[in-house]
Enzyme design. Structure first.
Site, mmCIF file in Angstrom:
data_model
loop_
_atom_site.group_PDB
_atom_site.id
_atom_site.type_symbol
_atom_site.label_atom_id
_atom_site.label_comp_id
_atom_site.label_asym_id
_atom_site.label_seq_id
_atom_site.Cartn_x
_atom_site.Cartn_y
_atom_site.Cartn_z
ATOM 1 N N ASN A 15 2.771 3.524 7.680
ATOM 2 C CA ASN A 15 2.947 4.590 6.685
ATOM 3 C C ASN A 15 1.821 5.600 6.907
ATOM 4 O O ASN A 15 0.686 5.352 6.526
ATOM 5 C CB ASN A 15 2.868 3.997 5.270
ATOM 6 C CG ASN A 15 2.891 5.079 4.202
ATOM 7 O OD1 ASN A 15 3.265 6.230 4.481
ATOM 8 N ND2 ASN A 15 2.504 4.732 2.989
ATOM 9 N N TRP A 16 2.189 6.723 7.504
ATOM 10 C CA TRP A 16 1.157 7.713 7.845
ATOM 11 C C TRP A 16 0.745 8.577 6.660
ATOM 12 O O TRP A 16 -0.191 9.363 6.763
ATOM 13 C CB TRP A 16 1.647 8.621 8.976
ATOM 14 C CG TRP A 16 1.688 7.957 10.315
ATOM 15 C CD1 TRP A 16 1.272 6.693 10.641
ATOM 16 C CD2 TRP A 16 2.180 8.532 11.535
ATOM 17 N NE1 TRP A 16 1.467 6.449 11.964
ATOM 18 C CE2 TRP A 16 2.031 7.568 12.540
ATOM 19 C CE3 TRP A 16 2.730 9.767 11.857
ATOM 20 C CZ2 TRP A 16 2.407 7.806 13.870
ATOM 21 C CZ3 TRP A 16 3.116 10.008 13.175
ATOM 22 C CH2 TRP A 16 2.944 9.033 14.164
ATOM 23 N N LYS A 17 1.493 8.487 5.582
ATOM 24 C CA LYS A 17 1.201 9.325 4.405
ATOM 25 C C LYS A 17 1.143 10.799 4.826
ATOM 26 O O LYS A 17 1.880 11.202 5.716
ATOM 27 C CB LYS A 17 -0.092 8.866 3.732
ATOM 28 C CG LYS A 17 -0.114 7.357 3.513
ATOM 29 C CD LYS A 17 -1.248 6.893 2.678
ATOM 30 C CE LYS A 17 -1.231 5.380 2.646
ATOM 31 N NZ LYS A 17 -2.095 4.826 1.621
ATOM 32 N N HIS A 58 6.501 3.821 -3.378
ATOM 33 C CA HIS A 58 5.097 3.590 -3.008
ATOM 34 C C HIS A 58 4.221 3.883 -4.227
ATOM 35 O O HIS A 58 4.505 4.801 -5.002
ATOM 36 C CB HIS A 58 4.712 4.496 -1.836
ATOM 37 C CG HIS A 58 3.391 4.132 -1.245
ATOM 38 N ND1 HIS A 58 2.191 4.517 -1.818
ATOM 39 C CD2 HIS A 58 3.063 3.399 -0.147
ATOM 40 C CE1 HIS A 58 1.199 4.038 -1.092
ATOM 41 N NE2 HIS A 58 1.693 3.356 -0.069
ATOM 42 N N GLU A 104 1.544 5.413 -4.536
ATOM 43 C CA GLU A 104 1.049 6.803 -4.619
ATOM 44 C C GLU A 104 2.124 7.730 -5.196
ATOM 45 O O GLU A 104 1.808 8.686 -5.900
ATOM 46 C CB GLU A 104 0.572 7.274 -3.235
ATOM 47 C CG GLU A 104 -0.753 6.611 -2.872
ATOM 48 C CD GLU A 104 -1.002 6.445 -1.384
ATOM 49 O OE1 GLU A 104 -0.306 7.076 -0.570
ATOM 50 O OE2 GLU A 104 -1.897 5.644 -1.033
ATOM 51 N N GLU A 109 2.393 -4.583 -2.353
ATOM 52 C CA GLU A 109 1.201 -3.778 -2.098
ATOM 53 C C GLU A 109 0.328 -3.730 -3.354
ATOM 54 O O GLU A 109 0.520 -2.870 -4.223
ATOM 55 C CB GLU A 109 1.600 -2.354 -1.731
ATOM 56 C CG GLU A 109 2.364 -2.264 -0.432
ATOM 57 C CD GLU A 109 2.076 -0.951 0.292
ATOM 58 O OE1 GLU A 109 1.690 -1.025 1.458
ATOM 59 O OE2 GLU A 109 2.214 0.119 -0.316
ATOM 60 N N GLY A 148 -5.959 1.326 0.789
ATOM 61 C CA GLY A 148 -6.951 2.315 1.208
ATOM 62 C C GLY A 148 -8.360 1.995 0.747
ATOM 63 O O GLY A 148 -9.256 2.843 0.827
ATOM 64 N N SER A 201 -4.824 -2.477 3.075
ATOM 65 C CA SER A 201 -5.974 -2.658 3.968
ATOM 66 C C SER A 201 -5.724 -3.687 5.072
ATOM 67 O O SER A 201 -6.614 -4.465 5.427
ATOM 68 C CB SER A 201 -7.232 -3.013 3.163
ATOM 69 O OG SER A 201 -7.572 -1.929 2.311
ATOM 70 N N GLY A 215 -3.888 3.264 6.622
ATOM 71 C CA GLY A 215 -5.001 3.792 7.417
ATOM 72 C C GLY A 215 -5.066 3.278 8.853
ATOM 73 O O GLY A 215 -5.259 4.057 9.796
#
Ligand code: PEP
Length: 264
Positions: free
Chosen positions: A16-18, A103, A105, A175, A181, A221, A243
């Protein structure tokens, strides 16, 4: 509860590159990653989820590759006056196979409720997109002892009204928000407990076969040095990586740490 078909489950590691990487950085990543993947010998599906703006370039660069393309979000309507949004059909026309839904976020910064998440799940599945559904608790929810309650609420809200056939095209990513992160991953035991619990909720909603066949990824993470331990847990069927998926060599190391063996 024992789910015997665990070894048969599809194993999936997704990036997941966001909101990272333009089209040039996307091309560079994929050519480096394609090279890394040439010597991989593991029965695992690898998915890369770039931002919308890089999907076309990623699709072109992945044409000869086993790596599947994913998107990070979609809208639940087919088309219309929804400025800035992207529909399931638009994603499909780009060759997108998977879409991340719910997600944390999106829930936290963009106000996505359980109800919105459920609509997105249904739209994606009815549009032949596979879903990676995210669920997870905050730190205060974990500390307050309500992790299972939160997971149960999120999972039941998102999966309500789906069929067993729909479930064959859905993956859940557990998650824990406190691990995303932050560099602080869940312990393998915490991950295993949450995954086994999610599987039991799915068994209650559908049946044991659906639950036993469900791929449940861990996200939060995941790094090259902790992936193998997390992925070795019986109910952990892959990873959703933020990340550490931004560099081709680091993401490749995670994929290569795959402990699933040739017959998984
Ligand atoms: C994520 O956002 O899905 C995620 C797991 O991020 P990270 O790996 O950076 O914790």
């Amino acid at each position: 509860m024992l789910f015997k078909r665990g070894n048969m489950r599809k194993k999936i590691i997704a990036a997941n590159w966001k909101m990272n990487k333009d089209i040039n950085e996307t091309s560079d990543f994929i050519s480096a990653f394609n090279t890394e993947m040439k010597d991989i010998d593991c029965p695992i599906e690898v998915v890369v989820c770039p931002p919308f703006t890089a999907l076309y370039v990623a699709a072109k660069n992945l044409q000869e590759s086993q790596v599947r393309l994913g998107a990070q979000n979609l809208h639940f309507e087919d088309d219309g006056a929804f400025t800035g949004e992207v529909s399931a059909r638009m994603l499909q026309s780009l060759g997108v196979a998977y879409v991340i839904v719910g997600h944390s976020e999106r829930r936290q910064y963009f106000g996505e409720t359980d109800e919105v998440v459920a609509k997105k799940v249904k739209k994606a599945l009815s549009s032949n997109l596979k879903v990676i559904l995210c669920a997870g608790e905050t730190l205060s929810e974990r500390d307050g002892g309500v992790t299972e309650k939160v997971l149960e609420r999120q999972v039941k809200a998102a999966l309500g009204g789906l069929t067993a056939q729909d479930m064959a095209n859905l993956v859940i990513a557990y998650e824990p928000i406190w691990a995303i992160g932050t560099g602080r991953n869940a312990t393998p035991q915490q991950a295993e407990e949450a995954h086994a619990f999610i599987r039991s909720v799915v068994a209650e909603m559908f049946d044991r076969d659906v639950a036993a066949a469900l791929t449940i990824q861990y996200g939060g993470s995941v790094k090259p040095d902790n992936a193998a331990q997390l992925l070795s847990q019986p109910d952990v069927d892959g990873a959703l990586v933020g990340g550490a998926s931004l560099k081709a060599d680091s993401f490749a190391k995670i994929v290569k740490s795959c402990p699933f063996g040739k017959t998984a």
